[in-house]
Enzyme design. Sequence first.
Site, short mmCIF file in Angstrom:
data_model
loop_
_atom_site.label_atom_id
_atom_site.label_comp_id
_atom_site.label_asym_id
_atom_site.label_seq_id
_atom_site.Cartn_x
_atom_site.Cartn_y
_atom_site.Cartn_z
N ASP A 554 0.83 -1.20 0.00
CA ASP A 554 0.00 0.00 0.00
C ASP A 554 0.86 1.26 0.00
O ASP A 554 2.04 1.25 0.39
CB ASP A 554 -0.91 -0.01 1.23
CG ASP A 554 -2.23 0.70 1.01
OD1 ASP A 554 -2.31 1.53 0.08
OD2 ASP A 554 -3.18 0.44 1.75
N GLU A 557 3.21 5.38 -3.61
CA GLU A 557 3.43 6.52 -4.52
C GLU A 557 4.83 7.15 -4.38
O GLU A 557 5.36 7.57 -5.42
CB GLU A 557 2.37 7.58 -4.28
CG GLU A 557 0.97 7.16 -4.67
CD GLU A 557 0.32 6.21 -3.67
OE1 GLU A 557 -0.52 5.41 -4.09
OE2 GLU A 557 0.69 6.24 -2.48
N ASP A 631 -8.01 4.61 -3.58
CA ASP A 631 -9.14 4.85 -2.68
C ASP A 631 -10.20 5.72 -3.34
O ASP A 631 -10.45 6.87 -2.97
CB ASP A 631 -8.63 5.50 -1.39
CG ASP A 631 -7.68 4.59 -0.64
OD1 ASP A 631 -7.79 3.36 -0.78
OD2 ASP A 631 -6.80 5.10 0.07
#
Length: 948
Positions: A554, A557, A631
Site C-alpha cells: 500500500d 506513490e 481509494d
Amino acid sequence: MRTISTILSTTVFLFAIPVFCSAQNIHYKKIDNGIIVYPINNNSSIGKQIKLNVISDKIIHAVITSADDFSLEPSLMVIPVKSKPEYTVSEAGDYIQLKTHALIAKVNITTGQIQYQDINGKNILEEKQNASRLFKAVSNDGEASYQIEQIFNSPEEEAIYGLGQHQDDMMNYKGKQVLLLQNNTDVAIPFLLSNKNYGILWDNYSITKVGDIRDYQPLSSLGLFSKEGERGWLTASYSNKKTGEIVVKRAESDIDYSFLSDMKKFPDSFKMADGIVKWEGKISSGYSGLQHFNVKYAGYIKIWINGEMLVDKWRQAWNPGSAVVETEMLKDKKYDLKIEWIPDGNESYLSIKCLTPIPQADKNQYAFSSESGNEINYYFVSGANADEVISGYRTLTGKAVLMPKWAMGFWQSRERYKTQEELLGVVKEFRDRKIPLDNIVLDWQYWKPDSWGTHEFDKSRFPDADGMIKTLHDTYHTRLMISVWPKFYTGNSNYELMNKNGFLYKRNIADGRKDWLGYQSTFYDAFNPEARTMFWNLMNKTLYKKGIDAWWMDATEPDIHSNLPIWERKQNMTPTYLGSGTKYFNAFPLQNSKGVYEGQRKENPNDRVFILTRSAYGGLQRYAAATWSGDIASRWEDMKSQISAGINFSLSGLPYWTMDIGGFSVERRYEKPNEKDLAEWRELNTRWYQFGAFVPLFRGHGQFPYREIYNIAPENHPAYKSILYYNKLRYRLMPYIYSLAGASYQKDYTIMRGLVMDYAADPKVNNIADEYMFGPSLLINPVYKYGVTTRKVYLPEGNGWYDLYTGKYTKGGQMITANAPYNQMPIYVKDGSIIPYGPEIQYTDEKPADPITLYVYGGKDGTFTLYEDEGLNYNYEKGAFATIQFSYNEVSKSLTISERKGAYKGMVKDRTFNIVFINPKKPKPLNFNQKPDKTIQYNGEQTITKFK
C-alpha cells in the site's frame, strides 16, 4: 562546424566507428547497434548529439543530449535486450538514414529532427520540425539536471492512449493534458500508445506532462465578474449550512485550497465542518474555443456554467478527487458561473484551474515535458497492431510473469478485519453459503497501534496468527494476502535497524509530522538495493515464514504524508540512494516491488510471487505486481471513471489491474441509510460487481458498510442473486480467463482490451470510454447509472455479435439500445468466438477443468487456445505447460480440436468437451444444463467435429 578532433575529444563510446563524409564534415558515426548524429545547429532546442540504437527491427532507442557526453546511468525501467538486428546506414541530402527490415529512422542533419517511417518510406511519427526540444539547466538538491521537452507532430485523426491510470473519465488523450505524477488513485506510466500502431516509452522518472503541456492557469487568468457585476473577482459567500446564515462574504479571484498548507487561507470565523461555500458571478475568456477546467475537490462540489451543470461530485476529505471538464466559450462573452461546495469535515480541499483553447498552431501535436533528466531519452516502438506494440513495450521492460491461478478467483476484503475471529468468520460464511472465494485480504492495523512497520500481529486481536493461516489453508482452501506498507513508526526495532543503516527518508521525522493516528513515521528508501533486501528480510521473518500467500503493498506513490504540496512530497523523499526526489519521484513503486519479488523468489524459488500495489511504473509487470485504482469513492461517476482508467492502464502495457468493487470511500448517507439510500447502495454494488467480474482481477473492498455479499443484501434480494450469479460465472469462465493470463506471458497478450486494440479500422471506437473487450470474445458494457434498465452499446464493425444470455445475433457497426435489467449487465460475444467454460467450483483448484463446455459461435472463422499449467509455481518458465487449440471453420461448419502440445505435472490427459454450437439462425441461451450438440472424448490427439 565541429572538427574531427573536437568530436573525438569530447565523446567517448565503445565500438565507435567514425564515418567520414568528407575531409571537413562529420555528420554521424556508427556505434554498436546504431549511430550518433551531430546536428549542425546544436543549440538548446536541438541538442549536441543524437544517438539512435536499433533494439529490434521495430524498436528504435533515441537519446538526445545537450552535453558533451551521454549519461551512463542504467535505466530502472528498461532491461537489457540481447539482440543483434541487421540495419544499414546511409546519407542522402539533408538526412542520415538508419534502416532495419521493418523501419526507417531519419535524422535531419541541420535541425536534428527525427522521422520514423515504415519500410516503404511512409511516415509513422515525426518530431516537430524546429524548436521541437528543450533543455533547460536546473539544480535539484545540488544535482545538475535539465528540464526537458520533446514535441511530436500528430495528425488530426490520431488518438492516443495509455499513460497509466487516471480518474478524469477520458479515453482518448489527444488534445488533453495527462499529468504523470504518482498519487492515490492516479498511476504514472510513461508509455503512450497511438491508434497509428506505435508507442513511445519515455524513459524518465520525474513528474511529466504529456499531450498539451501548457501549465494550468489560476481562475484569475479568465475574466471574472462578481455577483454585482464588478470586474476582477467572484462573490464568495461562506455560510452555516444548517442555519443558512452567511458568516463571511468576500471577493475572491482564485479558488486554490489544494493542500494542507492552504487551510490558513479560509476565513478564521468559518467553521468548515458546518459550512457551505458559494462562488457566484460571471466568467469570460480572451479566446474562443474549448476551455478546460481542472477541479480538485473533497466534499460535495457542484459547478454550473451558463446554467449547465458540469460537475456534481463527492470525495472524502483525506483523499481529494480530481476532474477535468470542458466547455465551449466565445471570446469575451460573459457566462454565468455558480459553484457550490460543502466541505467534508474540518479539513477539506478545493481548487479550480483552467486552460484556454489550444492555439491553432499547436493542435496537431503532443509533447512530453519532464522536470528532471540527464537527456531526452525515449523508445519508438512500432507494430502491425496494438498487441505488437505492447509486445515491444514488454520486450523493453520485461515479461508479465504469471500470477498464481488462485489470483484469478474472487478476493474478499474490507477496511478492515479487526480480529482473527472476524476474518475466519467471514471465510466460513462464504463456504457455508457456497459463495466462490479464493483469497481473503487482511488490511492495515493488524499490528499494535504504536507498532506500524514491525509487521507483527497484535496478539490481543490475533492470538494465533499461525493457526489462523493454517485454518485458512487446510480447512477453507483460502489464501491470505496481507497489507505491508513501506512505513515505519519511530521507536520500534525495525525503525531503529533501518535508521542505523541509513535506509530511511528523514525529512518527515525532522519536520515532526505525525500521521492521522498520531505517530511520527517515515518510509524506507526503496532505491537503495541494501534497503530493499533488509525490507524483504523483515517481511520474511515475521510474515512470509508464517505462510502468507501474497502482498498488499500500500501507499507506494510514496504517500509519506498525505495532502502535502508536491514540492514537500519531493522534499520528503530527498535524497534517494540514486539522487534527488525530483529526479526519481515516479519510480518508487517499481523499486519497492522489485525488492519484494526478488526477495521472495530467492527465499522460495518455487511458489509464485503475487503483489498488489497502489501505484505502478513502467516495467512493474516483471515483478508479479498488479495495481488497483486506489481509494476511489462509492459513487456512480467514480464507477464509470474506472472503466477508462482500467482500459488505459492495460493499454500502458501492464495486464493486471483491479479496483475496489463498490468504491472505497463512502458517503455518510450510506452508513445508516434510509430505505431510499439503501436501495441505491444495493444497486450500486450490484452494478459494480457485474463490472468487476470482467476485469483481470476480481476483488471487493471498501470502508463500512461491509462489502461481503450477504452484508450488501439478503439472499432472496435481486442484488444478492446477481452478485452471486456473476461470481459463479467468473469461476465457470476460469479456463478462458487463465488462458488469457497464460497468453499474457507467452504471447504478451492484454486481457482488458480497449476497442482500438481489435477494431482500429473502425474510427467510431476511438473515443468509446465505457466498453471494452475482455479477452478476444466478450464485449463488456458496464451499467453506471442509477435506476436504468437499458444502455446504449456500440457493436464494432468487422464482427457480428451475439447476446451472451440469449444467443440472439445482431450485426456490427451500429449503436443499439441493449437490455440491462437490474440483475444483468449487457455482454456480447463476437462471431467466430470459442469460449471454454469449466464446471461449477468454489475455488480455483477445487477440481480439474473437466468436463469443459465449449460454446462455439458461428458466422465467422475463429480460434482459441486453451492454456494450462501447474498454477502455483514457475515451472512454466521451463516449458512445463500445455496448450490445446480450437479452430472453427465457417465454410465447413467444423471445429478442429488440435493435438495437445506440451505437458505438465498433474495434467488431465483424457478429458471431455461438451460442445454447444450457436449460429445467427440458431440462438441458444447461456445454460450449462442444456444438452450439448456434440460430446468429444479427447485424449490429446486431433479431432474434427462437423455441425449441421
